[in-house]
Every structure is written in structure tokens, then in C-alpha cells.
Enzyme design. Structure first.
Site, mmCIF file in Angstrom:
data_model
loop_
_atom_site.group_PDB
_atom_site.id
_atom_site.type_symbol
_atom_site.label_atom_id
_atom_site.label_comp_id
_atom_site.label_asym_id
_atom_site.label_seq_id
_atom_site.Cartn_x
_atom_site.Cartn_y
_atom_site.Cartn_z
ATOM 1 N N LYS A 20 30.511 104.569 108.806
ATOM 2 C CA LYS A 20 29.258 104.389 108.084
ATOM 3 C C LYS A 20 29.280 105.011 106.681
ATOM 4 C CE LYS A 20 26.085 107.268 108.570
ATOM 5 N NZ LYS A 20 25.034 108.183 109.033
ATOM 6 N N THR A 21 29.653 106.268 106.631
ATOM 7 C CA THR A 21 29.575 106.969 105.355
ATOM 8 C C THR A 21 30.504 106.361 104.314
ATOM 9 O OG1 THR A 21 29.072 108.965 106.594
ATOM 10 C CG2 THR A 21 29.578 109.235 104.284
ATOM 11 N N ASP B 260 19.841 106.581 104.306
ATOM 12 C CA ASP B 260 20.807 106.958 105.337
ATOM 13 C C ASP B 260 20.053 107.451 106.581
ATOM 14 O OD1 ASP B 260 23.225 107.521 106.510
ATOM 15 O OD2 ASP B 260 23.407 109.497 105.584
ATOM 16 N N GLU B 261 20.694 107.395 107.743
ATOM 17 C CA GLU B 261 20.069 107.850 109.000
ATOM 18 C C GLU B 261 18.673 107.261 109.146
ATOM 19 O OE1 GLU B 261 21.831 109.325 111.126
ATOM 20 O OE2 GLU B 261 23.173 110.803 110.226
ATOM 21 N N GLN C 271 21.216 106.536 118.168
ATOM 22 C CA GLN C 271 21.367 107.931 117.766
ATOM 23 C C GLN C 271 20.057 108.537 117.282
ATOM 24 O OE1 GLN C 271 25.121 109.216 115.823
ATOM 25 N NE2 GLN C 271 25.511 107.040 115.627
ATOM 26 N N ARG D 121 30.830 112.423 119.692
ATOM 27 C CA ARG D 121 31.383 113.327 118.678
ATOM 28 C C ARG D 121 32.885 113.496 118.889
ATOM 29 N NH1 ARG D 121 28.677 112.082 115.271
ATOM 30 N NH2 ARG D 121 27.958 110.607 116.816
#
Length: 759
Positions: A42-43, A229-230, A260, A615
Site C-alpha cells: 500500500k505505502t 491514508d488508512e 483492518q 503482521r
DNA sequence: AGTCCACCGTTTTTT
DNA sequence: ACGGTGGACT
């Protein structure tokens, strides 16, 4: 933009993206929703997109706005855009929702009566203010009710509700039915104080943009491309904020993952994802589902677990066989998620400590690539003790914050009182610190008087004295303090920040305040640290803003240590090996959240489990303990339902206890486990206690007590060892704590539980 | 103004 | 179990 850069861009950055990722980078115009699963890059996509906007000359960097939730995320994006574009990265409006909002409010806020030099108050100030208000309204003004209202007002602000728009039935529920009135008064007081709380930063922006069309137009002109973002973590206020700015050009890209969404409890609305396609009807939607992070067994575990949730948009993460398997830890040979049962939290922690050492020996794992993710902060202590015992270096992520320490808040309050004379909250904090004869009674008199006059306390001092509201020693002290504050205020422009701060601390007698108290080395050390931070800031206003908005002090210096953090704090991070202790009913999913919000909360807990599992790159262990001390009492828990929700094909069960080793993992696992546990419970209560468990219990209480007792054997000059800080020397011993100096690390105030003597 | 003691709450937490 | 806190007391 050179040809060269363009060529490199084509060759390196674009070529490295998969088809879906490229779709994100190439659809630059109009609304775009990116559903990006965990570990799907994503980033990277997001930063390449930002760079693309500049390279394709869609906009100047300054016309691009990108909002994140945390400073950490913002820093990371800046860093990565910088590596693509160089200095241009810093021209973008790239920051947290809150810092971007502060920028807007400083610039345009006067249109809605917000002064340019407003201060930002934190929860502690909010509680104080609300207590005051409750008192004035003759309502129950204890801390807990004030805190309850802070919570309540925050949630209202999350939903962009101003006092008048709070639904009547909700207003009825708090403060004896007068919650609306409390909220209204609170807002009035904030305005008078020249202050905003965190929720205001967003809410006031929304109000500003709603009510001032010319400002709205100006902002839309200025920020032509938006990136969020998020996105699944946005609350309603943030959604409106974003929509107001995006309407018109509609160049809006939101990146999020409904699976998430773990911040519903603080106002996040997953519904914003569905709302996006409604409000921006032609939105292009891209799903990133190819995972580059975790091995297949981990993905299967996470996918199986999350499939129990009903409220989902549905994504399936996948990975090429062997794609994510190269190098490092190979975990157990069968590539399974290991699920283990323990007697109690202590043996769980001990096992994990030993397992970490084993991973290091067997697989050359490094401490920095291992993390312990817990549900509650309370679970971290037992790991700190185990790691201390096993000599494992660790770092606690998101512990006590630097800017929340008393001495730091005091110094900041002095600075606030100087910078903004209307800041009564700061003034009240420092008025009698150090004690200068301004007691709580005098201060309250001044406060009432000032409010009657509609002026700040500082400004009301003179007339309060003239009118005999305050007399004698208190009056003199107040007059003197006020004069000093005025003097320092004149210095703001003249002196470098650090010198100003030193002068204030010196002349106010504050530095002497701690000097006077013995064994407060660390306080002074912290103040010194604060002063050195003052070097790096341009002006006082920026500094105060930094203090208010940037909670974390640490940066990269903590590498090479096992991370101990909550699952919430782990979002956005990844590790080779992840240990997930405490998967027990009641603790995870947490009883209280289930009671409050039922099924909805259960699904959020499950998403948290999903975040935790994803994670990990290579190795995951899930632990559950039969007994755990919670609030001082030993409670017996059954394994979490989440354990049974992980597909059994990818799980390897083992149990550290001498209980029913024959238990096989199947759909009735939980039931069998439960009856096994209650059987053992009976044995325990009837006196037939398993030998090993007795030994363990006693061994543990011995070590615990011996550590406890150690406070008595510490004396100044002793050498000792701390889990995170390494070796140091005891400077002073107090009732319940030690002051320890660590070479090159500073002087710390430490709980003896976290330290052992050496030699 | 400072000290003592009883009581309370104790999920997650960023800004 | 434990620490913080608020109110009463000195």
C-alpha cells in the site's frame, strides 16, 4: 523534472508494480478508492502515486494534500516521496488530519472566531475544564464523571455534532440530562480560552469550510489532489472535512482496508468506505489482494479467521507459492501457526522468551525482527520481567509519553502562559508551582472574578487586587507573577527559544522547585531534554504545536530489540516472527467490549486478531493461558474462540501443561479444552495439585518476591541492569522506586521490578 | 499547605 | 494488586 528522472521513473518504479498497483498509479483523475489488504504494498503504491502526480505535471507539489492518522505514517510517506522526488516532497501538504487542520485554522480560523494563536489542549486539560464546568452547574464533579463527559464530547465531535445537533436522547443520557448544556458551556469556555481540543481541530475546520464559501473555494483551488491514508479509520468529521475539500475537482484517492478497521471505539466509521461510492458515484475502485509479506500458512490463518465476520467487503489475499518464503526464519518445518496452552501468564512469557532465544540459535533470527503483540497494556509487564531475566533486549512501543510527564507539562504550561495570556488552563497550572502563596482559594476567586469580567485570569489580576477580591500575600504573589509573565512575553521575539525557556525556569523559581526535592534527577534530566528539543524548533508557536500534536519522542534508535506493544500499536508494522499471547475468552475478545456493543464489537476484535496475524512474515505463535492474574485476582479462562476460527489445517496445537495431552485439534477443541481445564481446576481446589504446577507457582512467587524485596537491598552506587536501558548505577533509593543513571542514556526513575542487581 | 487514608477503576489510544 | 486521587485531617 528532468528527462532522466522520467526515464528512471518508467524503468524502476512503474516496472516494479503489479497490474493492480499500476492501476492506482495511473488513474490520477477523479475519485479513486483503493481497498488494500494487509501487506499488499500500500505505502509504496501510494508514494509512487504522489510522485506521479508531480511527474505527470497534474499539479505542483504544493497543490497536493495527503492526510494520514499518525505522525509516524506521515513521516514514512514524506521519507519515501523524498527518495523519489527529492526536496519537492516537503512542499506537499502532507501530514496528519490534525496538523493539516491546525494549518487551516491558523490561517482562516478568525472567520469563525478562533484566534490565530489558539492553543491545543490535551485530555488532562479537558478534564480539568469539565470538572470546573460541572461544579459551576452544581453537578457531580468528580474525575470519573468529567472523564466520561470528555469521552462523550469527543465522540460527538467525531460525528461532527455541535451542541445543538446532539440528538436529544443522547443529551439526556449524561450529566443528569444536562449534557447539551455542559457541551455548550465547554465550547464557550474553549473559545474564551483561545483553545481547541483535538476534536475541535477537525470539527472547527468543517464548520469553517461549511460556512465560508470563499474560504472553501480558496482551499479547493489550492489543494487540487487529495490522498487519504488508512481511510477505514476516518470518523464522520474527517469524512466531511475530506469531502468538502474534494467536491468540485473530485480528485480524491482514499486508501483503506475494511478488515483492518480497529478504531471503531474511538469514532472511526467503516461505513465511510461504502459511503465513498455513494457520494462519488463514478469512483474507480481498485482492490489490492496480492500479498507480499506473509507466508501462505499465515495468510490462510488470517483469511480463515476473518471470514467469520459478516460485515465485510470481501477481499481474498493471495500469494504465489514460495514467494514470501525467502531467507531468515523458517519457523517450524511444517509451516504452521503454532498454538500453545500454558498454565499462566508467567509461564507463557517464559516460554516465549526461551523460544525467541531458540529462534535466534536455530534460525539466526534477530531481536529486531521479533514482536510480542498483546491485547492490553497490562499484559506487557510480565514480558518485561521475563526478558529482563533472560537478558533479551526489548523495547516497549507506546508506553508513557514524554510530553505527559508532570515536569514537562509544567514547563510547557509556563511557555503557554507566556505565548498566550488567555490560556487560563496553563496559568492555573503554574500559578502556584513552585509554591508562592497563591492557594487554591485565591486562585478560584480570581478565576470566578475573571470569568465575570469576561477576561483571562492573567489580565484580571490587577483589577482583582484593586477590588480586594484577593488580598495580602496571594495578591502580591499574583501581581509579581503577572509582571514576570509580561516581561517574558516581551522576550519572546528577542531571545532564542531555549534561552527564553531557561530564563523562565530560572526566574520563576521552577528549576529550584525540583532542585529542592531530593532524588529528582530524572525530572531535571527530562527538562534538559525538553530544552534540547527547543533548539530544533523555529518559534514558540511551532514548538507548542509540536508538543500538542506529536506525542512520540523516540525514533529509530531502538532497533535490534524485541518489540513489545499492543496490537493496535502494531498496525502498519511487520516482523519476521510474531508472538500473540493471551488469546483467551474475556481478554481477547475482551469481555467488556462484547458487553457494550455485542456482535459489532466482536467483529472489531476479530479484525484486531486479523491485523495481529498479518503482521508476521514467517512465524506466528498464538498462546493462551489457563489462569491469569487480572486486577489482582487469578482468573481462569478458556482459549479464545478466535483460535478455533483459524483453519485447523494450518495450525499445530501443543500444550505446555500436563493436561490431556491427547487432545487433538478438531471442531470440539474448545469444548474439550474447557472441560480439561475445569477438571484441573477441581484438582487444584481439592488439593490434588499437579506437581509441576505447584513448583511453578512457588518458583514464580519466589522470584517475584525476591525482586520486590530488592528495593531493600539496593543502595546508591550499586550496579544494576535494566531490560531496555542496559547496565547502570543506582543514584538514589526511594520508597518504591530507584533513580538509576545509565551511561550515555541518562538518568531514569525506575520501578525496581524492572531492574536486577549485578555482581 | 502538606500528609494520610479510603476509595476507585483498571481496553484499545492517536491527535 | 495497584496506583492515582480526592477529601479530610493536621
Amino acid at each position: 523534472m528532468t528527462e532522466q528522472l522520467l526515464a528512471r521513473f518508467e524503468r524502476e518504479w512503474l516496472a516494479s508494480l503489479n497490474d493492480k498497483q499500476r492501476e492506482v498509479v495511473e488513474n490520477l483523475q477523479g475519485p479513486l478508492l483503493v481497498l488494500a489488504g494487509a501487506g499488499t504494498g500500500k505505502t509504496r503504491v501510494l508514494t509512487v502515486r504522489l510522485a506521479m502526480l508531480v511527474i505527470e505535471k497534474c499539479a505542483y507539489p504544493s497543490q497536493i494534500l495527503a492526510a494520514t492518522f499518525t505522525n509516524k505514517a506521515a513521516r514514512e510517506i514524506v521519507r519515501r516521496v523524498e527518495s523519489l522526488l527529492g526536496a519537492d516532497a516537503h512542499r506537499m501538504a502532507l501530514g496528519t488530519f490534525h496538523s493539516l487542520s491546525v494549518r487551516l485554522l491558523r490561517r482562516y480560523g478568525d472567520a469563525i472566531g478562533i484566534r490565530r494563536d489558539f492553543t491545543i489542549i490535551d485530555t488532562e486539560d479537558q478534564v480539568r475544564l469539565l470538572k470546573e464546568i460541572l461544579q459551576d452547574m452544581s453537578l457531580v464533579a468528580e474525575r470519573s464523571s468529567a472523564r466520561g463527559l470528555v469521552w462523550c464530547i469527543q465522540r460527538w465531535k467525531d460525528r461532527a455534532l455541535i451542541p445543538n445537533s446532539v440528538p436529544e436522547e443522547e443529551a439526556q443520557m449524561f450529566a443528569e440530562g444536562r449534557a447539551r448544556e455542559v457541551y455548550r458551556t465547554y465550547q464557550k469556555r474553549l473559545l474564551a480560552l483561545g483553545a481547541c481540543d483535538f476534536g475541535d481541530l477537525i470539527l472547527q475546520c468543517v464548520e469553517l469550510l461549511r460556512e465560508n464559501n470563499h474560504i472553501l473555494q480558496e482551499c479547493r483551488e489550492r489543494y487540487r489532489y487529495l490522498l487519504i491514508d488508512e481511510y477505514q479509520d476516518t470518523n464522520i468529521a474527517q469524512y466531511l472535512w475530506m469531502r468538502l475539500l474534494a467536491e468540485g475537482h473530485k480528485n480524491l484517492c482514499c486508501v483503506g482496508d475494511d478488515d483492518q478497521s480497529i478504531y471503531g471505539w474511538r469514532g472511526a466509521e467503516v461505513g465511510n468506505i461504502l459511503r465513498f461510492e455513494k457520494d462519488f458515484p463514478n469512483a474507480h475502485v481498485v482492490r489490492l489482494e496480492r500479498n507480499y509479506r506473509s507466508r501462505p500458512h499465515i495468510l490462510s490463518a488470517a483469511a480463515g479467521l476473518i471470514s467469520s465476520n459478516k460485515q465485510r467487503m470481501g477481499k481474498t489475499l493471495w500469494t504465489e507459492e514460495d514467494e514470501n518464503a525467502s531467507g531468515g526464519i523458517c519457523g517450524n518445518a511444517q509451516e504452521l501457526v503454532s498454538v500453545r496452552g500454558f498454565y499462566d501468564g508467567e509461564s507463557e512469557a517464559r516460554f516465549i522468551a526461551e523460544e525467541i532465544e531458540a529462534l535466534r540459535r536455530r534460525e539466526q533470527a534477530t531481536y529486531g525482527e521479533v514482536a510480542i503483540l498483546v491485547r492490553t497494556i497490562a499484559q506487557m509487564r510480565v514480558f518485561e520481567e521475563a526478558f529482563l531475566y533472560h537478558d533479551i533486549p526489548y523495547r516497549v512501543v507506546g508506553g508513557a509519553r514524554f510530553y505527559e510527564r508532570e515536569e514537562i507539562r509544567d514547563v510547557v504550561a509556563y511557555l503557554r502562559s507566556c505565548a498566550q495570556s488567555a490560556d487560563d488552563l496553563a496559568f492555573a497550572r503554574i500559578a502556584n508551582k513552585p509554591a508562592r502563596g497563591i492557594g487554591s482559594v485565591s486562585l478560584r476567586k480570581l478565576s470566578y472574578f475573571a470569568r465575570e469580567r469576561g477576561m483571562p485570569m492573567q489580565e484580571a489580576v490587577d483589577s482583582a487586587i484593586e477590588e480586594g477580591i484577593v488580598k495580602g500575600r496571594a495578591a502580591n504573589a499574583l501581581a509579581e507573577l503577572k509582571n514576570k509573565l509580561e516581561g517574558w512575553r516581551n522576550d519572546i521575539e528577542r531571545l532564542p527559544l531555549r534561552q527564553l525557556a531557561e530564563k523562565i525556569i530560572e526566574q520563576s523559581g521552577y528549576s529550584y522547585y525540583w532542585e529542592n526535592k531530593t532524588d529528582e534527577q530524572s525530572r531535571k534530566e527530562n527538562i534538559r531534554e525538553l530544552f534540547s528539543a527547543l533548539h530544533e524548533v523555529e518559534n514558540l508557536e511551532n514548538f507548542l504545536e509540536h508538543v500538542a500534536l506529536v506525542a512520540d519522542g523516540e525514533d529509530g534508535s531502538e532497533e535490534g530489540r524485541v518489540g513489545v506493544m499492543t496490537m493496535h500499536a502494531a498496525k502498519g508494522l511487520e516482523f519476521d516472527a510474531v508472538f500473540l499471547p493471551g488469546w483467551e475468552e474475556g481478554l481477547f475478545p475482551m469481555q467488556r467490549s462484547l458487553e457494550e456493543k455485542g456482535e459489532k464489537a466482536l467483529e472489531e476484535e476479530r479484525r484486531l486478531a486479523y491485523v495481529a496475524l498479518t503482521r508476521a512474515r514467517k512465524y506466528v505463535m498464538v498462546g493462551h493461558a489457563q489462569a491469569r492474574r487480572i486486577f489482582g485476582q487469578v482468573r481462569s479462562n478458556s482459549p479464545s474462540r478466535f483460535i478455533t476460527e483459524i483453519p485447523k489445517e494450518v495450525v499445530e496445537i501443543s500444550d505446555e501443561r500436563e493436561v490431556r495431552l491427547s487432545i487433538k485439534y478438531d471442531s470440539s477443541y474448545q469444548h474439550k479444552m474447557h472441560s480439561a481445564l475445569s477438571h484441573q481446576q477441581e484438582e487444584l481446589s481439592s488439593g490434588h495439585i499437579a506437581r509441576q504446577s505447584v513448583q511453578q507457582v512457588f518458583a514464580e512467587s519466589r522470584t517475584k518476591n525476591s525482586i520486590k524485596r530488592k528495593i531493600g537491598i539496593f543502595k546508591a552506587g550499586d550496579r544494576c541492569k535494566h531490560g531496555q536501558l542496559g547496565e547502570g548505577r543506582v543514584v538514589a533509593v526511594e520508597k518504591n522506586s530507584l533513580t538509576v543513571a545509565f551511561p550515555n542514556k541518562g538518568v531514569y526513575y525506575i520501578d525496581p521490578d524492572y531492574v536486577v542487581t549485578i555482581d
